[in-house]
Design an enzyme around this catalytic site. Structure first.
Site, short mmCIF file in Angstrom:
data_model
loop_
_atom_site.label_atom_id
_atom_site.label_comp_id
_atom_site.label_asym_id
_atom_site.label_seq_id
_atom_site.Cartn_x
_atom_site.Cartn_y
_atom_site.Cartn_z
CB CYS A 1 -1.01 -0.04 1.14
SG CYS A 1 -2.37 1.14 0.91
CG HIS B 1 -3.33 -3.24 3.66
ND1 HIS B 1 -2.34 -2.58 4.35
CD2 HIS B 1 -4.05 -2.28 3.01
CE1 HIS B 1 -2.45 -1.28 4.15
NE2 HIS B 1 -3.47 -1.07 3.34
CD GLU C 1 -0.55 -5.41 5.89
OE1 GLU C 1 -0.97 -4.25 6.06
OE2 GLU C 1 -0.27 -5.85 4.75
#
Length: 188
Positions: free
Chosen positions: A79, A170, A172
């Site tokens: 990002c 994202h 994660e």
């Protein structure tokens, strides 16, 4: 064991550390240029790219990160990390200039336009990757050196060039570790 740093000035630092560790590597927070010593790779997490850049400049991290990359060490930007790693940012903001493409900040819209999308990533096979886009950027005008790994609505949302990997989303924030595994196995 591979040692991966996470730029720890803003964003989903802890989530990236968990993802790195669950992929079998050692994770370290990076706040100063000396923290880069001995690392095999670096993650630039999501956050707010303008704020991150200002903090990176204040702590004199821009040039050390460029030097880290020029040594052939791998960097993964998610990002805001994608924005910071791009050669140019639409609007003329300074970037690290490490992937030959232009970043469009908030390219899919503001916070309320955040979304999830299934991405078919050739290197991953099935199932599709469930990507989370939050005020997501995208890339335009990539050079021939940039390999496009994923698009949404014909916009580049994942790419790599040499030792640099970027995603507009994202990974994660998911339970799917395939992007970190890819980074560790193919890039580091």
């Amino acid at each position: 064991m591979k040692k991966i740093g996470v730029l720890a000035i803003q964003g989903a630092v802890d989530e990236h550390i968990q993802m790195i560790e669950s992929a079998g590597a050692l994770a370290f927070k990076v706040k100063h240029s000396s923290d880069l010593d001995g690392l095999d790779g670096l993650v630039l997490p999501g956050g707010e790219s303008t704020t991150m850049r200002k903090i990176m400049k204040r702590y004199d991290l821009m040039e050390p990160i460029r030097a880290f990359a020029s040594e052939g060490k791998a960097i993964f930007g998610t990002c805001a990390g994608l924005v910071l790693l791009s050669k140019e940012i639409e609007g003329g903001e300074e970037s690290l200039g490490l992937i030959e493409a232009t970043a469009i900040r908030n390219g899919f819209g503001r916070q309320k336009e955040s979304f999830e999308a299934e991405l078919n990533i050739e290197a991953f096979g099935e199932p599709a990757f469930e990507a989370i886009f939050i005020r997501a950027p995208y890339l335009i005008e990539p050079s021939n050196e940039v390999a496009v790994l994923a698009t949404v609505e014909n916009r580049i949302v994942a790419a790599k060039q040499a030792n640099i990997l970027v995603t507009a989303f994202h990974p994660e924030l998911t339970n799917d570790n395939r992007w970190m595994n890819y980074f560790l196995e193919k890039m580091v």
